[in-house]
Design an enzyme around this catalytic site. Structure first.
Site, mmCIF file in Angstrom:
data_model
loop_
_atom_site.group_PDB
_atom_site.id
_atom_site.type_symbol
_atom_site.label_atom_id
_atom_site.label_comp_id
_atom_site.label_asym_id
_atom_site.label_seq_id
_atom_site.Cartn_x
_atom_site.Cartn_y
_atom_site.Cartn_z
ATOM 1 C CE LYS A 34 -0.397 -0.199 5.057
ATOM 2 N NZ LYS A 34 -1.227 -0.748 6.147
ATOM 3 C CE1 TYR A 251 15.113 30.105 5.482
ATOM 4 C CE2 TYR A 251 15.256 27.761 4.999
ATOM 5 C CZ TYR A 251 15.017 29.059 4.584
ATOM 6 O OH TYR A 251 14.680 29.312 3.283
HETATM 7 C C1 LIG Z 1 -0.488 -1.768 6.819
HETATM 8 C C2 LIG Z 1 -1.078 -3.023 7.346
HETATM 9 C C3 LIG Z 1 -0.267 -4.148 7.572
HETATM 10 C C4 LIG Z 1 1.232 -4.104 7.480
HETATM 11 O O1 LIG Z 1 1.723 -3.605 8.699
HETATM 12 P P1 LIG Z 1 3.286 -3.503 9.010
HETATM 13 O O2 LIG Z 1 3.319 -3.017 10.403
HETATM 14 O O3 LIG Z 1 3.853 -2.538 8.048
HETATM 15 O O4 LIG Z 1 3.857 -4.879 8.834
HETATM 16 C C5 LIG Z 1 -0.895 -5.324 7.957
HETATM 17 N N1 LIG Z 1 -2.246 -5.384 8.119
HETATM 18 C C6 LIG Z 1 -3.047 -4.312 7.949
HETATM 19 C C7 LIG Z 1 -4.507 -4.443 8.171
HETATM 20 C C8 LIG Z 1 -2.489 -3.102 7.569
HETATM 21 O O5 LIG Z 1 -3.279 -2.033 7.407
#
Ligand SMILES: *Cc1c(COP(=O)(O)O)cnc(C)c1O
Length: 356
Positions: A34, A251
């Site tokens: 994702k 800055y």
């Molecule tokens: C993003 C997500 C994962 C992956 O989680 P990580 O901590 O990056 O391994 C697994 N399950 C769900 C439902 C998620 O939204």
């Protein structure tokens, strides 16, 4: 010559880490890609993983359709499920799997006339209180799904709020609550993200869902998994100046030289995804040597201390994170997590390598 800021993606390391996740957990693993593969490029990651992965997970149907259009044929689970009827139609057309986490999504499936039944991952809120059916409502949701021609096989899932804490009682409570509410239900199970894969063997079932560990960032407080860095965020020194004692840098003049200082200018800034919130002293690698960030990170540039690196000069390579500096170290300095840093990388030149 163009600006030297880059993100290099080591696809062999990605595959290695996927295999580590899968073997630490046992069973099957959906590679979570994702948010553009946590900033690494979802399509390049999915292509690299396609020969080894059981399937993929993304947040939204658009991300899944992009993978299908790029030729990915494995199962793809949509973790947020359908937002509306059009998502259900896309899932059917593209053979996607949908998470169902609330009643409205069951109604969307009921309203859909399927070409193919859509495999469903039915999500329980076992205690995180973000999304999912409460344990007392879960069996009823399961039963309703079973009556729908548009719903295929149902996988039982939940998600932990504190899996990256090795001794969080809430994880034990979530697990017990999931077990109790699903004891009488058939179907495969999936509970584990990276933290639970690494820290909670009692939660291992048929499917796991590794994300961050696949990208080489161990989420546990005491990392022990054999993970390799996947992204190198790097650049080069594009300017050098010598300052005396008591001179401000950058800055706000946050950093003031305490000794005669050689300041290196790096083509990397917060518009590239390097966090602005890091303090002076944050580690950074210049010419293979560890030194420190001095002065505020600006939009396109940042400044580093070259005083003890006489060999460093114009063109010397810089690694902001990667194989020689774990992204977790920078995330901690910035007051955030590796997930956020990786997702934010942009504008830099992306490239990748793979041995095959
Ligand atoms: C993003 C997500 C994962 C992956 O989680 P990580 O901590 O990056 O391994 C697994 N399950 C769900 C439902 C998620 O939204």
């Amino acid at each position: 010559m163009s600006r030297p800021a880059f993100a290099h993606i080591d696809l062999d390391a990605l595959r290695h880490n996927y295999r580590v996740a899968r073997s630490r957990h046992g069973g099957k693993a959906l590679a979570v890609v994702k948010a553009n593969g946590y900033g690494h490029g979802a399509i390049r990651c999915a292509h690299a993983l396609a020969p080894v992965a059981d399937g993929f997970a993304v947040a939204i149907t658009e991300e899944a359709v992009a993978l299908r259009e790029a030729g990915i044929e494995q199962p793809i689970l949509v973790l947020e499920g359908a937002f509306g009827a059009d998502d259900v139609t896309l899932a059917d057309q593209h053979r996607l799997w949908l998470v169902v986490h609330q009643d409205e999504q069951i109604d969307m499936l009921r309203a859909h006339t399927p070409r193919h039944p859509i495999p469903v991952w039915l999500k329980m809120d076992s205690g995180m209180h973000r999304a999912g059916f409460f344990p007392h409502a879960y069996a009823d949701a399961f039963a309703r799904l079973q009556t729908l021609p548009s719903a295929g096989p149902v996988t039982l899932m939940t998600h932990f709020a504190r899996a990256d804490e090795p001794d969080a009682d809430t994880t034990r409570v979530q697990l017990a609550s999931f077990e109790a509410a699903t004891a009488a239900l058939p179907g495969e199970r999936s509970l584990c993200n990276s933290g639970a894969i690494l820290g909670w063997p009692a939660a291992h079932r048929q499917w796991c869902r590794p994300g961050i560990m696949m990208y080489g960032a161990d989420p546990m407080p005491t990392p022990d998994a054999d993970l390799k860095a996947v992204m190198t965020l790097g650049s080069a020194i594009i300017g050098v100046r010598e300052l005396g004692v008591g001179e401000p840098v950058g800055y706000g003049g946050r950093f003031i030289t305490g000794r005669p200082t050689r300041v290196g200018l790096v083509a990397m800034g917060y518009a590239d995804g390097y966090p602005r919130t890091v303090p002076d002293g944050t580690p950074i690698i210049v010419g293979g040597q560890r030194t420190r960030v001095i002065g505020r990170v600006s939009m396109d540039m940042m400044t580093v201390d070259l005083t003890d690196l006489p060999e460093a000069g114009l063109g010397t390579p810089v690694e902001c994170w990667g194989p020689h500096l774990n992204v977790n170290v920078v995330a901690q300095a910035a007051g955030t997590i590796a997930y956020e840093l990786l997702c934010n990388v942009k504008r830099v030149a992306f490239s990748d390598t793979a041995s095959r």
